[in-house]
Scaffold this active site. Structure first.
Site, PDB file in Angstrom:
ATOM      1  N   ASN A  67      -1.814   2.678   5.281  1.00  7.95           N
ATOM      2  CA  ASN A  67      -0.880   1.614   4.919  1.00  7.95           C
ATOM      3  C   ASN A  67      -0.483   0.907   6.203  1.00  7.95           C
ATOM      4  O   ASN A  67       0.025   1.543   7.122  1.00  7.95           O
ATOM      5  CB  ASN A  67       0.366   2.217   4.242  1.00  7.95           C
ATOM      6  CG  ASN A  67       1.479   1.209   4.087  1.00  7.95           C
ATOM      7  OD1 ASN A  67       1.223   0.021   3.929  1.00  7.95           O
ATOM      8  ND2 ASN A  67       2.712   1.673   4.142  1.00  7.95           N
ATOM      9  N   GLY A  68      -0.740  -0.399   6.269  1.00  5.01           N
ATOM     10  CA  GLY A  68      -0.406  -1.157   7.475  1.00  5.01           C
ATOM     11  C   GLY A  68      -1.543  -2.100   7.811  1.00  5.01           C
ATOM     12  O   GLY A  68      -2.389  -2.393   6.956  1.00  5.01           O
TER      13      GLY A  68
ATOM     14  N   LYS B 195      14.545 -14.696  -8.961  1.00  3.64           N
ATOM     15  CA  LYS B 195      14.316 -13.683  -9.996  1.00  3.64           C
ATOM     16  C   LYS B 195      13.426 -14.257 -11.090  1.00  3.64           C
ATOM     17  O   LYS B 195      12.463 -13.626 -11.512  1.00  3.64           O
ATOM     18  CB  LYS B 195      15.637 -13.217 -10.627  1.00  3.64           C
ATOM     19  CG  LYS B 195      16.472 -12.278  -9.847  1.00  3.64           C
ATOM     20  CD  LYS B 195      15.965 -10.857  -9.733  1.00  3.64           C
ATOM     21  CE  LYS B 195      15.075 -10.673  -8.543  1.00  3.64           C
ATOM     22  NZ  LYS B 195      15.695 -10.425  -7.267  1.00  3.64           N
TER      23      LYS B 195
ATOM     24  N   CYS C  91       0.842  -1.200   0.000  1.00  2.82           N
ATOM     25  CA  CYS C  91       0.000   0.000   0.000  1.00  2.82           C
ATOM     26  C   CYS C  91       0.880   1.254   0.000  1.00  2.82           C
ATOM     27  O   CYS C  91       1.916   1.308   0.643  1.00  2.82           O
ATOM     28  CB  CYS C  91      -0.955   0.092   1.170  1.00  2.82           C
ATOM     29  SG  CYS C  91      -2.120  -1.258   1.246  1.00  2.82           S
TER      30      CYS C  91
ATOM     31  N   LYS D  46       6.408  -4.247  -3.324  1.00  2.00           N
ATOM     32  CA  LYS D  46       7.827  -3.960  -3.127  1.00  2.00           C
ATOM     33  C   LYS D  46       8.219  -3.959  -1.657  1.00  2.00           C
ATOM     34  O   LYS D  46       9.254  -4.461  -1.278  1.00  2.00           O
ATOM     35  CB  LYS D  46       8.123  -2.592  -3.743  1.00  2.00           C
ATOM     36  CG  LYS D  46       9.561  -2.143  -3.615  1.00  2.00           C
ATOM     37  CD  LYS D  46      10.390  -2.704  -4.708  1.00  2.00           C
ATOM     38  CE  LYS D  46      11.842  -2.341  -4.630  1.00  2.00           C
ATOM     39  NZ  LYS D  46      12.674  -3.416  -5.187  1.00  2.00           N
TER      40      LYS D  46
ATOM     41  N   GLU E 279       9.661 -15.086  -9.804  1.00  2.00           N
ATOM     42  CA  GLU E 279       8.775 -13.997  -9.389  1.00  2.00           C
ATOM     43  C   GLU E 279       8.314 -13.135 -10.554  1.00  2.00           C
ATOM     44  O   GLU E 279       7.226 -12.573 -10.496  1.00  2.00           O
ATOM     45  CB  GLU E 279       9.401 -13.138  -8.288  1.00  2.00           C
ATOM     46  CG  GLU E 279      10.601 -12.325  -8.701  1.00  2.00           C
ATOM     47  CD  GLU E 279      11.183 -11.510  -7.555  1.00  2.00           C
ATOM     48  OE1 GLU E 279      10.427 -11.025  -6.707  1.00  2.00           O
ATOM     49  OE2 GLU E 279      12.414 -11.350  -7.523  1.00  2.00           O
TER      50      GLU E 279
ATOM     51  N   ARG F 161       4.202  -0.433  -4.624  1.00  2.00           N
ATOM     52  CA  ARG F 161       3.927  -0.897  -3.262  1.00  2.00           C
ATOM     53  C   ARG F 161       2.655  -1.730  -3.164  1.00  2.00           C
ATOM     54  O   ARG F 161       2.368  -2.341  -2.137  1.00  2.00           O
ATOM     55  CB  ARG F 161       3.787   0.307  -2.318  1.00  2.00           C
ATOM     56  CG  ARG F 161       5.001   1.191  -2.267  1.00  2.00           C
ATOM     57  CD  ARG F 161       4.750   2.349  -1.342  1.00  2.00           C
ATOM     58  NE  ARG F 161       4.591   1.895   0.015  1.00  2.00           N
ATOM     59  CZ  ARG F 161       5.589   1.716   0.868  1.00  2.00           C
ATOM     60  NH1 ARG F 161       6.826   1.949   0.481  1.00  2.00           N
ATOM     61  NH2 ARG F 161       5.369   1.298   2.079  1.00  2.00           N
TER      62      ARG F 161
ATOM     63  N   HIS G  44      19.962 -36.439  -3.865  1.00  2.00           N
ATOM     64  CA  HIS G  44      19.326 -36.974  -2.658  1.00  2.00           C
ATOM     65  C   HIS G  44      17.803 -36.882  -2.732  1.00  2.00           C
ATOM     66  O   HIS G  44      17.139 -36.866  -1.707  1.00  2.00           O
ATOM     67  CB  HIS G  44      19.871 -36.262  -1.419  1.00  2.00           C
ATOM     68  CG  HIS G  44      21.331 -36.507  -1.220  1.00  2.00           C
ATOM     69  ND1 HIS G  44      21.822 -37.721  -0.784  1.00  2.00           N
ATOM     70  CD2 HIS G  44      22.414 -35.732  -1.477  1.00  2.00           C
ATOM     71  CE1 HIS G  44      23.148 -37.662  -0.748  1.00  2.00           C
ATOM     72  NE2 HIS G  44      23.529 -36.471  -1.172  1.00  2.00           N
TER      73      HIS G  44
ATOM     74  N   GLU H  50      19.171 -16.922  -5.748  1.00  2.00           N
ATOM     75  CA  GLU H  50      18.732 -15.613  -6.236  1.00  2.00           C
ATOM     76  C   GLU H  50      18.270 -15.697  -7.692  1.00  2.00           C
ATOM     77  O   GLU H  50      17.268 -15.086  -8.076  1.00  2.00           O
ATOM     78  CB  GLU H  50      19.871 -14.590  -6.057  1.00  2.00           C
ATOM     79  CG  GLU H  50      19.581 -13.188  -6.548  1.00  2.00           C
ATOM     80  CD  GLU H  50      18.385 -12.513  -5.883  1.00  2.00           C
ATOM     81  OE1 GLU H  50      17.822 -13.060  -4.917  1.00  2.00           O
ATOM     82  OE2 GLU H  50      17.983 -11.448  -6.378  1.00  2.00           O
TER      83      GLU H  50
ATOM     84  N   TRP I  49      -2.510  -2.953  -1.671  1.00  2.00           N
ATOM     85  CA  TRP I  49      -2.130  -4.376  -1.742  1.00  2.00           C
ATOM     86  C   TRP I  49      -2.986  -5.040  -0.683  1.00  2.00           C
ATOM     87  O   TRP I  49      -2.758  -4.866   0.511  1.00  2.00           O
ATOM     88  CB  TRP I  49      -0.643  -4.540  -1.447  1.00  2.00           C
ATOM     89  CG  TRP I  49      -0.128  -5.921  -1.653  1.00  2.00           C
ATOM     90  CD1 TRP I  49       0.311  -6.463  -2.824  1.00  2.00           C
ATOM     91  CD2 TRP I  49       0.042  -6.944  -0.656  1.00  2.00           C
ATOM     92  NE1 TRP I  49       0.725  -7.752  -2.620  1.00  2.00           N
ATOM     93  CE2 TRP I  49       0.565  -8.082  -1.299  1.00  2.00           C
ATOM     94  CE3 TRP I  49      -0.216  -7.013   0.714  1.00  2.00           C
ATOM     95  CZ2 TRP I  49       0.851  -9.263  -0.634  1.00  2.00           C
ATOM     96  CZ3 TRP I  49       0.066  -8.196   1.386  1.00  2.00           C
ATOM     97  CH2 TRP I  49       0.596  -9.306   0.699  1.00  2.00           C
TER      98      TRP I  49
HETATM   99  C1  F6R Z   1      12.862 -10.211  -4.624  1.00  2.00           C
HETATM  100  C2  F6R Z   1      12.681  -9.152  -3.647  1.00  2.00           C
HETATM  101  C3  F6R Z   1      12.299  -9.548  -2.259  1.00  2.00           C
HETATM  102  C4  F6R Z   1      12.992  -8.638  -1.231  1.00  2.00           C
HETATM  103  C5  F6R Z   1      12.447  -8.939   0.166  1.00  2.00           C
HETATM  104  C6  F6R Z   1      13.117  -8.084   1.220  1.00  2.00           C
HETATM  105  O1  F6R Z   1      13.229  -9.696  -5.862  1.00  2.00           O
HETATM  106  O2  F6R Z   1      12.803  -8.005  -3.945  1.00  2.00           O
HETATM  107  O3  F6R Z   1      12.571 -10.884  -2.001  1.00  2.00           O
HETATM  108  O4  F6R Z   1      14.368  -8.843  -1.297  1.00  2.00           O
HETATM  109  O5  F6R Z   1      11.066  -8.702   0.195  1.00  2.00           O
HETATM  110  O6  F6R Z   1      12.922  -6.728   0.974  1.00  2.00           O
HETATM  111  P1  F6R Z   1      13.816  -5.636   1.657  1.00  2.00           P
HETATM  112  O7  F6R Z   1      15.199  -5.782   1.141  1.00  2.00           O
HETATM  113  O8  F6R Z   1      13.186  -4.332   1.277  1.00  2.00           O
HETATM  114  O9  F6R Z   1      13.755  -5.894   3.137  1.00  2.00           O
END
Ligand code: F6R
Length: 608
Positions: A101-102, A486, A2, A603, A489, A27, A505, A482, A75
């Site tokens: 937001n929250g 990537k 949000c 985000k 997602e 967000r 295994h 990672e 969100w």
């Molecule tokens: C993946 C991604 C998330 C963040 C995670 C932590 O691409 O962006 O996995 O890394 O939500 O977010 P921060 O770093 O803002 O605490």
């Protein structure tokens, strides 16, 4: 998770609010809405779906007159995405509108309290209670009323409140959710994040937990929990508005991948002085640095993957045990942490609820907390004992790229500094590694110049895959984690990562003819072992793309080799991840995905 925005000034508010929401859409993006004050009455428009629906309904805000207003992009947590659950929420009489937001944890109890007093609820949200509570407690003094309401709320919130009693003023408050006030010329703003209003101002006030702000065109008056005025020093951000625009790139993600050399350089170079590392934002003495007997890393998602690289790097160099936890698990496993433990908390946004909770837990247990954070003044930065900022600039795409690489660079800088102070590296090793760190930006540029075409080609061949397996050993395993994140997602391809030796295994039973395996085999020291694991999957029919350093001899073993430029033995992850990010990006692009705003994600994850 949000985004909220507010405006008051001489201009029409709604177009500015919508523009601000565009900058906050990362967000949350399942619905949006704005409320403005027009001739003493609150006018509100809300729409399910992407912001463009709100833009169409209001002719980009032009159909709404009024020079003061609030806006929201959602969100969903409580109540499905729908017009009625969208914010703002309005009080029974229509005299107050709220964006939030929250999460209000005790909203059911508050709902019952209000229902018993004749209030009716139209939405399933937790936020609607706030609008009604404000009305219930209103006594002619908005700041005092908000204070009373805040005393009733449990949970987290950044609030924007519009009242029909205040012709040019709106109110804002926060607890555990981000909120800044933007200071303009005869106009002022609130936002969840600075880039939302960067076009109008670079001067900001950071609002602290428990504070309330009355925002008019000429003033932003801040009050603490006791209703006493608080003097705040504005601070000016360095970025300009182009930092939050695509600048010709089709997506923010691609732009941010290409910004990595700059982000890594900005994180490293101000701290490398006269052949030494100077972490001047860290208050410990060298003596204290020698006393830590354990490091504890707490983070989520990609930041956790960055922490894993940090673990390998720091343990090898400093000979200190490094434990790493996913933040949402850390608190629940009775961690062994005390005042000889250094806790390193990693977060791009600085607002991730689980990470923040982990930080608080570590402090409670007596640990010193150092955070590696990108967003200046964020909750995590403010609550940490020390902060090592990553200077990556605003990261807009939901999938992190430059945030991640600059976190890894910062961890390496920290590790190298600790190693020097603790005497676990020789001067020659220190100088060599420092040189390797300084070479990183150019090495990333080399990947962006030389590997991109091949990665585009591979993406065009394999974009229709249903599954992908990422394998690696050591730091390559952390990279595999990672790379898989990537890809999954943003492209929605089912992708998993495994320590390469672990595959046999169990998981190897999934490998069949045509299974796509990405073998991260960049660590030269582990290449022979990786070769065996590659053979294991090749024998079972897998198609293998290997990521390997220059001089590798894997070509005859695999279907494709993406050959990386020559990099440092311990610093290469910062470079190699770029190729994995590009692979995820171009595959998602070939599948026509909404790359910057993948489904179900936000985000900044400000709920636990
Ligand atoms: C993946 C991604 C998330 C963040 C995670 C932590 O691409 O962006 O996995 O890394 O939500 O977010 P921060 O770093 O803002 O605490």
């Amino acid at each position: 998770m949000c985004g909220i925005v507010g405006y008051t000034g001489a201009k029409k508010a709604a177009p500015i609010l919508i523009e601000g929401l565009t900058g906050l859409e990362y967000r949350g993006y399942d619905s949006s809405g704005v409320a403005v004050l027009e001739n003493g009455q609150i006018k509100m428009v809300k729409a399910k779906g992407r912001l463009k629906n709100l833009v169409e309904l209001t002719d980009n805000g032009e159909r709404l007159p009024g020079t003061v207003g609030i806006g929201h992009t959602r969100w969903a947590t409580h109540g499905e995405p729908s017009d009625v659950n969208s914010h703002p929420h309005i009080s029974k009489s229509g005299r107050f509108a709220v964006v939030h937001n929250g999460i209000i944890e005790n909203y059911l109890e508050l709902r019952d309290f209000l229902i018993a007093r004749g209030y009716e609820f139209v939405s399933q949200t937790d936020t609607e209670v706030i609008a009604h509570l404000i009305e219930y407690y209103y006594n002619g003094d908005p700041v005092e009323t908000l204070r009373k309401v805040m005393n009733k709320l449990e949970g987290s919130y950044a609030l924007g409140v519009l009242s029909c009693y205040a012709p040019d003023t709106f109110y804002a408050a926060r607890k555990d959710s981000p909120l800044v006030v933007g200071l303009g010329e005869h106009e002022n703003f609130i936002a969840s994040d600075m880039p939302a209003v960067l076009k109008y101002t670079r001067r900001f006030l950071l609002i602290d937990d428990g504070e309330i702000v009355a925002v008019s065109p000429t003033a932003a008056s801040v009050f603490n929990r006791n209703r006493e005025p608080v003097e705040k020093q504005p601070f000016t951000v360095e970025w300009d508005v182009s930092a939050a625009e695509k600048n010709g790139y089709p997506h923010f993600m691609l732009k941010e991948i290409y910004e990595q050399p700059k982000a890594v350089e900005a994180t490293l170079s101000p701290r490398i002085k006269n052949g030494d590392i100077v972490l001047d934002t860290i208050a410990w003495t060298e003596e204290q640095m020698r006393t830590f007997d354990k490091i504890n890393v707490v983070a989520c998602g990609s930041a956790y993957h960055a922490g894993m690289i940090g673990k390998y790097f720091i343990e090898k160099l400093c000979r200190i045990p490094v434990e790493i936890d996913v933040a949402s698990e850390f608190r629940y496993r009775a961690p062994i942490v005390d005042n000889r433990t250094l806790t390193v908390v990693i977060s791009q946004s600085g607002e991730t609820a689980d990470t923040l909770a982990g930080l608080r837990e570590a402090k409670k247990l007596g640990s010193r907390v150092l955070s590696i954070v990108n967003v200046v003044g964020s909750s995590i930065a403010r609550e940490s004992d020390d902060v090592l900022y990553t200077w990556a600039g605003p990261e807009i795409a939901v999938a992190t790229t430059k945030g991640y690489t600059s976190q890894v660079a910062a961890l390496m800088l920290l590790g190298l500094k600790l190693a020097r102070v603790r005497g676990t590296v020789t001067q020659a090793q220190f100088t060599e590694l420092l040189g390797e760190l300084q070479a990183l930006p150019d090495q990333i540029r080399a990947v962006l110049d030389r590997n991109v075409e091949q990665i585009q080609y591979l993406s065009s061949v394999y974009f229709a895959s249903n599954d992908a397996f990422f394998i690696g050993r050591g730091m390559d395993y952390a990279l595999a984690l990672e790379g898989a994140l990537k890809l999954k997602e943003i492209s929605y391809i089912h992708a998993e990562s495994y320590a390469a030796g672990e595959l046999k295994h169990g998981t190897i039973s999934l490998i069949e003819k045509g299974s796509l395996v990405i073998a991260v085999a960049v660590d030269k020291r582990l290449q022979d072992k990786m070769r065996s694991n590659i053979k294991e999957v090749k024998t079972r029919g897998a198609t293998v793309i290997a990521l390997a350093p220059v001089g590798n001899n894997l070509a005859s073993e695999v279907d494709h080799v993406v050959t990386l430029p020559d990099c440092g033995e311990d610093t290469y992850p910062v470079v190699a991840v770029t190729a994995l990010q590009l692979l995820g990006y171009y595959i998602a692009s070939a599948r026509g995905c909404d790359i910057d705003k993948p489904r179900n994600l936000a985000k900044s994850v400000t709920v636990e």
